[in-house]
Design a protein around this motif. Structure first.
Motif, PDB file in Angstrom:
ATOM      1  N   GLN A   5       0.836  -1.205   0.000  1.00 13.84           N
ATOM      2  CA  GLN A   5       0.000   0.000   0.000  1.00 13.84           C
ATOM      3  C   GLN A   5       0.868   1.251   0.000  1.00 13.84           C
ATOM      4  O   GLN A   5       0.581   2.236  -0.682  1.00 13.84           O
ATOM      5  CB  GLN A   5      -0.921  -0.003   1.225  1.00 13.84           C
ATOM      6  CG  GLN A   5      -1.841   1.194   1.307  1.00 13.84           C
ATOM      7  CD  GLN A   5      -2.866   1.215   0.186  1.00 13.84           C
ATOM      8  OE1 GLN A   5      -3.151   0.189  -0.423  1.00 13.84           O
ATOM      9  NE2 GLN A   5      -3.398   2.383  -0.105  1.00 13.84           N
ATOM     10  N   GLN A   6       1.962   1.213   0.770  1.00 13.07           N
ATOM     11  CA  GLN A   6       2.870   2.365   0.808  1.00 13.07           C
ATOM     12  C   GLN A   6       3.523   2.585  -0.556  1.00 13.07           C
ATOM     13  O   GLN A   6       3.748   3.715  -0.975  1.00 13.07           O
ATOM     14  CB  GLN A   6       3.942   2.145   1.878  1.00 13.07           C
ATOM     15  CG  GLN A   6       3.412   2.265   3.304  1.00 13.07           C
ATOM     16  CD  GLN A   6       4.476   1.911   4.316  1.00 13.07           C
ATOM     17  OE1 GLN A   6       5.096   0.865   4.235  1.00 13.07           O
ATOM     18  NE2 GLN A   6       4.688   2.789   5.264  1.00 13.07           N
ATOM     19  N   LEU A   7       3.840   1.487  -1.248  1.00 11.41           N
ATOM     20  CA  LEU A   7       4.471   1.624  -2.561  1.00 11.41           C
ATOM     21  C   LEU A   7       3.565   2.358  -3.532  1.00 11.41           C
ATOM     22  O   LEU A   7       4.006   3.194  -4.313  1.00 11.41           O
ATOM     23  CB  LEU A   7       4.817   0.240  -3.117  1.00 11.41           C
ATOM     24  CG  LEU A   7       5.810  -0.592  -2.287  1.00 11.41           C
ATOM     25  CD1 LEU A   7       6.132  -1.888  -3.008  1.00 11.41           C
ATOM     26  CD2 LEU A   7       7.074   0.194  -2.004  1.00 11.41           C
ATOM     27  N   TYR A   8       2.265   2.066  -3.504  1.00 14.22           N
ATOM     28  CA  TYR A   8       1.356   2.733  -4.417  1.00 14.22           C
ATOM     29  C   TYR A   8       1.139   4.182  -4.022  1.00 14.22           C
ATOM     30  O   TYR A   8       0.894   5.031  -4.875  1.00 14.22           O
ATOM     31  CB  TYR A   8       0.031   1.969  -4.471  1.00 14.22           C
ATOM     32  CG  TYR A   8       0.200   0.629  -5.139  1.00 14.22           C
ATOM     33  CD1 TYR A   8       0.499   0.556  -6.487  1.00 14.22           C
ATOM     34  CD2 TYR A   8       0.122  -0.543  -4.414  1.00 14.22           C
ATOM     35  CE1 TYR A   8       0.699  -0.668  -7.100  1.00 14.22           C
ATOM     36  CE2 TYR A   8       0.322  -1.765  -5.019  1.00 14.22           C
ATOM     37  CZ  TYR A   8       0.611  -1.821  -6.368  1.00 14.22           C
ATOM     38  OH  TYR A   8       0.821  -3.021  -6.967  1.00 14.22           O
ATOM     39  N   ARG A   9       1.265   4.444  -2.730  1.00 16.09           N
ATOM     40  CA  ARG A   9       1.165   5.838  -2.321  1.00 16.09           C
ATOM     41  C   ARG A   9       2.372   6.627  -2.818  1.00 16.09           C
ATOM     42  O   ARG A   9       2.272   7.806  -3.135  1.00 16.09           O
ATOM     43  CB  ARG A   9       1.050   5.939  -0.801  1.00 16.09           C
ATOM     44  CG  ARG A   9      -0.277   5.421  -0.269  1.00 16.09           C
ATOM     45  CD  ARG A   9      -0.369   5.602   1.217  1.00 16.09           C
ATOM     46  NE  ARG A   9      -0.275   7.005   1.582  1.00 16.09           N
ATOM     47  CZ  ARG A   9      -0.134   7.426   2.837  1.00 16.09           C
ATOM     48  NH1 ARG A   9      -0.077   6.555   3.828  1.00 16.09           N
ATOM     49  NH2 ARG A   9      -0.049   8.717   3.101  1.00 16.09           N
ATOM     50  N   VAL A  10       3.534   5.980  -2.901  1.00 20.20           N
ATOM     51  CA  VAL A  10       4.706   6.639  -3.489  1.00 20.20           C
ATOM     52  C   VAL A  10       4.424   7.011  -4.947  1.00 20.20           C
ATOM     53  O   VAL A  10       4.752   8.094  -5.411  1.00 20.20           O
ATOM     54  CB  VAL A  10       5.940   5.714  -3.413  1.00 20.20           C
ATOM     55  CG1 VAL A  10       7.086   6.289  -4.227  1.00 20.20           C
ATOM     56  CG2 VAL A  10       6.379   5.557  -1.971  1.00 20.20           C
ATOM     57  N   PHE A 149       0.147  -4.797 -16.217  1.00 21.46           N
ATOM     58  CA  PHE A 149      -0.513  -3.826 -15.346  1.00 21.46           C
ATOM     59  C   PHE A 149       0.423  -2.668 -14.997  1.00 21.46           C
ATOM     60  O   PHE A 149      -0.003  -1.510 -14.957  1.00 21.46           O
ATOM     61  CB  PHE A 149      -0.997  -4.503 -14.062  1.00 21.46           C
ATOM     62  CG  PHE A 149      -2.186  -5.399 -14.250  1.00 21.46           C
ATOM     63  CD1 PHE A 149      -3.004  -5.269 -15.359  1.00 21.46           C
ATOM     64  CD2 PHE A 149      -2.501  -6.384 -13.316  1.00 21.46           C
ATOM     65  CE1 PHE A 149      -4.114  -6.084 -15.545  1.00 21.46           C
ATOM     66  CE2 PHE A 149      -3.605  -7.199 -13.488  1.00 21.46           C
ATOM     67  CZ  PHE A 149      -4.403  -7.054 -14.602  1.00 21.46           C
ATOM     68  N   GLU A 150       1.693  -2.964 -14.750  1.00 22.45           N
ATOM     69  CA  GLU A 150       2.651  -1.918 -14.410  1.00 22.45           C
ATOM     70  C   GLU A 150       2.848  -0.957 -15.581  1.00 22.45           C
ATOM     71  O   GLU A 150       2.891   0.267 -15.398  1.00 22.45           O
ATOM     72  CB  GLU A 150       3.990  -2.527 -14.006  1.00 22.45           C
ATOM     73  CG  GLU A 150       5.027  -1.482 -13.582  1.00 22.45           C
ATOM     74  CD  GLU A 150       6.360  -2.099 -13.247  1.00 22.45           C
ATOM     75  OE1 GLU A 150       6.663  -2.236 -12.047  1.00 22.45           O
ATOM     76  OE2 GLU A 150       7.113  -2.437 -14.194  1.00 22.45           O
ATOM     77  N   THR A 151       2.944  -1.509 -16.788  1.00 26.72           N
ATOM     78  CA  THR A 151       3.121  -0.669 -17.975  1.00 26.72           C
ATOM     79  C   THR A 151       1.906   0.221 -18.203  1.00 26.72           C
ATOM     80  O   THR A 151       2.028   1.422 -18.498  1.00 26.72           O
ATOM     81  CB  THR A 151       3.365  -1.552 -19.208  1.00 26.72           C
ATOM     82  OG1 THR A 151       4.492  -2.401 -18.975  1.00 26.72           O
ATOM     83  CG2 THR A 151       3.646  -0.684 -20.436  1.00 26.72           C
ATOM     84  N   GLN A 305      -8.103   2.550 -10.445  1.00 31.67           N
ATOM     85  CA  GLN A 305      -8.504   1.203 -10.827  1.00 31.67           C
ATOM     86  C   GLN A 305      -7.294   0.353 -11.196  1.00 31.67           C
ATOM     87  O   GLN A 305      -7.186  -0.817 -10.804  1.00 31.67           O
ATOM     88  CB  GLN A 305      -9.478   1.270 -11.999  1.00 31.67           C
ATOM     89  CG  GLN A 305      -9.913  -0.084 -12.536  1.00 31.67           C
ATOM     90  CD  GLN A 305     -10.616  -0.948 -11.499  1.00 31.67           C
ATOM     91  OE1 GLN A 305     -11.297  -0.422 -10.610  1.00 31.67           O
ATOM     92  NE2 GLN A 305     -10.452  -2.262 -11.594  1.00 31.67           N
ATOM     93  N   LYS A 306      -6.359   0.928 -11.973  1.00 30.61           N
ATOM     94  CA  LYS A 306      -5.195   0.155 -12.398  1.00 30.61           C
ATOM     95  C   LYS A 306      -4.274  -0.135 -11.218  1.00 30.61           C
ATOM     96  O   LYS A 306      -3.660  -1.219 -11.154  1.00 30.61           O
ATOM     97  CB  LYS A 306      -4.446   0.911 -13.493  1.00 30.61           C
ATOM     98  CG  LYS A 306      -3.405   0.082 -14.229  1.00 30.61           C
ATOM     99  CD  LYS A 306      -4.008  -1.157 -14.876  1.00 30.61           C
ATOM    100  CE  LYS A 306      -5.042  -0.810 -15.936  1.00 30.61           C
ATOM    101  NZ  LYS A 306      -5.570  -2.025 -16.596  1.00 30.61           N
ATOM    102  N   GLU A 307      -4.160   0.792 -10.276  1.00 26.23           N
ATOM    103  CA  GLU A 307      -3.377   0.533  -9.067  1.00 26.23           C
ATOM    104  C   GLU A 307      -3.949  -0.658  -8.300  1.00 26.23           C
ATOM    105  O   GLU A 307      -3.199  -1.507  -7.787  1.00 26.23           O
ATOM    106  CB  GLU A 307      -3.377   1.766  -8.163  1.00 26.23           C
ATOM    107  CG  GLU A 307      -2.484   2.880  -8.630  1.00 26.23           C
ATOM    108  CD  GLU A 307      -2.588   4.104  -7.736  1.00 26.23           C
ATOM    109  OE1 GLU A 307      -1.621   4.897  -7.709  1.00 26.23           O
ATOM    110  OE2 GLU A 307      -3.624   4.267  -7.065  1.00 26.23           O
TER     111      GLU A 307
END
Length: 472
Positions: A5-10, A149-151, A305-307
Motif C-alpha cells: 500500500q505504501q508503494l502505491y502511495r509513493v 498492469f505496471e506498464t 482502478q489500475k493501481e
C-alpha cells in the motif's frame, strides 16, 4: 519494511517531478525576460538622457537666437519638455517591469531549490521500492500480467500528471488574469474621475494619473505572467499586440490628462483592454471547468482502478511465492499503518502565484472621489473585478512587490459599478485549445495495444520507465 500500500502511495507522489520540470522551464523563460527587460531599460535611460540634454540646450542663448519670437521658442520648449517627460515615464515603467520580473524569477529559483530536495527524496523512495520488489521477485517480473498492469499504470500516471500540470498552469494563469482585471477596473475608474476635478487640483490629477498608470502597469505584467504559464497557447483575448497598445497609451498618460479628447481616447483604450481581459478570464475558467478538471477526474479514476489491479496481482504472486518457498514464514502484505517514510514526501500543494501589485500613491485619497463617468455598454466577461477603494487593497505596496494568493482566494470578483461588463455568451466564447495543446502528445491507446503478451526477462526501474515517458 514497506507494505505494498505504501508503494502505491509513493506512485501518487510522482507529480513532484513534473512540477519540478515546469518550474525549471519557467525560470529559464524568466531569465530570458529579465535579460530583455534589462537591455530595454538601459536603452531608455540613454534616450531619457538625450531628451534631457535637448531641454537643457533649449535654455542656451545661442539656441534662443534661432527663434524669431518668444511664442515660437515657448512652443518648441514645451514640445521638448513633453518629450522628456514621456521618455522619463517610459524609463520608470521599464524599471517597474524589470524589477517585477526579477522578483518573480528569484521566487521561482527559491521554489526550485525546495522542490529539488523533494525530488531527491522521491528518487530515494523509488530506489527502495524497486529494490524491495526486485528482492521479492529475484529481479524479474512475477508474471506477464504484473508487467502488463505496471506498464499500463505508468501510462495512466503519465497522462494524469500531464493533466495535473495543465491544471496547475491554467489555474495560475486564471489567478493572474483575475488580478489584472481588478487592476484594470481600478485604473479605469481612477481615469474616469480625473475630468471631474476642478482645474486647480492639478497635483491631485497628476497623482490620480499615476495611480492609474501603476495599476495598468501591474495589469500588463500579470497578463504577461499568465501568458508565460501558457506559452504554447495563443490567447483569444489580450494578445501580445493588445498589451503593447495598452502600454503605448500608458507611456503617454501624463500628456493624455491635458485635453479632453486625448483623455477620452486613452479611456477607450483602457476600457477595451478591461473588457478583453474579462473575456479572457471567462475563457480560462471555462477551459478549466469544462475540459481540464473533467479529464483529470477521469484520469484519476483510471489510475485508481489500475493501481488496484496491479496491487491485487502482486499480492497474489507474493502469496504464491510464500506458499512455495517459505511455508513457515509470515509476511504482512496488507496496508501498513506506518507511513513515516512516505511523510518525507508530501503531496504537491497548490502553488502560490506571484501577483504583481501596483505601487502606492498616497495623497490621491485626500480628494473625495466624484461619481464615475458612465462608459457605453459592451460585452465581455463572466467574473470581472473591482478593487475595494475603502481598504485600498491594491495600494499597500511601497514598491512593485509581489503578493501571494491561493486558489481558494480567487473568487472575489465584483462588478457592481463596472456596468459596461457583461458575460460573453457561450456561443460567442472562443473555442478551447486542442487536447494536444493542453496536455501534449499522449498515445495511450496505441501504446497499450503495442504491449507484448510476454513479460521481459528483467524488471525495469521506476526512473528508467519514467524516462521513456519524458522522452516520448
Amino acid at each position: 519494511m514497506w507494505s505494498l500500500q505504501q508503494l502505491y502511495r509513493v506512485q501518487k507522489k510522482r507529480n513532484i517531478l513534473k512540477n519540478f520540470q515546469v518550474k525549471i522551464k519557467e525560470k529559464e523563460d524568466l531569465d530570458e525576460t529579465v535579460k530583455q527587460l534589462e537591455d530595454h531599460h538601459r536603452k531608455l535611460i540613454q534616450q531619457t538622457a538625450k531628451e534631457k540634454t535637448d531641454v537643457d540646450n533649449m535654455q542656451q542663448a545661442t539656441v534662443r537666437s534661432f527663434f524669431k519670437d518668444q511664442a515660437q521658442f515657448d512652443a518648441q520648449l514645451t514640445k521638448e519638455q513633453e518629450e522628456y517627460v514621456d521618455a522619463l515615464n517610459k524609463q520608470e515603467i521599464a524599471k517597474k517591469e524589470f524589477d517585477g520580473v526579477k522578483i518573480q524569477r528569484d521566487k521561482v529559483a527559491e521554489e526550485i531549490g525546495k522542490m529539488k530536495d523533494e525530488a531527491e527524496t522521491l528518487f530515494t523512495l523509488y530506489k527502495e521500492k524497486d529494490e524491495l520488489l526486485a528482492s521479492i521477485f529475484d529481479g524479474k517480473y512475477g508474471s506477464s500480467k504484473e508487467y502488463k498492469f505496471e506498464t499500463e499504470l505508468d501510462m495512466l500516471l503519465d497522462r494524469k500528471q500531464r493533466i495535473n500540470v495543465a491544471r496547475y498552469k491554467w489555474n495560475n494563469s486564471k489567478i493572474l488574469i483575475m488580478h489584472a482585471c481588478n487592476q484594470l477596473a481600478f485604473g479605469c475608474r481612477r481615469w474616469q474621475e480625473i475630468p471631474r476635478l476642478d482645474a486647480v487640483y492639478h497635483q491631485r490629477k497628476f497623482v490620480m494619473a499615476t495611480e492609474t498608470r501603476n495599476n495598468l502597469i501591474a495589469a500588463s505584467q500579470n497578463i504577461a505572467g499568465a501568458q508565460r504559464y501558457l506559452h504554447n497557447i495563443q490567447f483569444p483575448y489580450c494578445k501580445p499586440q493588445e498589451v503593447i497598445t495598452l502600454m503605448n497609451a500608458v507611456h503617454n498618460i501624463y500628456t493624455d490628462i491635458l485635453t479632453q479628447e486625448r483623455h477620452a481616447h486613452a479611456l477607450n483604450c483602457y476600457v477595451t483592454t478591461h473588457k478583453r481581459a474579462a473575456g479572457l478570464l471567462q475563457w480560462l475558467d471555462h477551459v478549466l471547468k469544462s475540459t481540464i478538471l473533467k479529464d483529470l477526474d477521469e484520469a484519476t479514476k483510471g489510475v485508481t482502478q489500475k493501481e488496484k489491479e496491479l496491487r491485487e496481482e502482486r499480492i497474489k504472486l507474493i502469496m504464491e511465492k510464500i506458499q512455495k518457498e517459505m511455508p513457515n514464514a509470515s509476511i504482512d502484505v496488507a496496508a501498513a499503518s506506518d507511513t513515516s517514510m512516505l511523510e518525507l514526501v508530501e503531496d504537491v500543494k497548490e502553488e502560490m502565484v506571484e501577483v504583481t501589485e501596483p505601487d502606492k500613491v498616497s495623497i490621491a485619497e485626500e480628494q473625495p472621489a466624484p461619481e464615475p463617468i458612465k462608459v457605453p455598454a459592451a460585452v465581455s466577461d463572466e467574473v470581472p473585478a473591482t478593487v475595494n477603494e475603502e481598504t485600498g487593497e491594491n495600494q499597500k505596496k511601497e514598491q512593485p512587490a509581489t503578493a501571494t494568493l491561493t486558489e481558494n482566494e480567487t473568487d472575489t470578483y465584483n462588478i457592481e459599478d463596472m456596468d459596461y461588463l457583461t458575460p460573453l455568451l457561450m456561443s460567442d466564447l472562443a473555442p478551447p485549445p486542442t487536447q494536444e495543446d493542453l496536455f501534449g502528445t499522449m498515445n495511450l491507446d496505441a501504446d497499450t495495444k503495442a504491449q507484448p503478451d510476454e513479460k521481459p526477462k528483467n524488471r525495469r526501474s521506476t526512473r528508467a520507465r519514467q524516462a521513456d515517458h519524458e522522452n516520448s
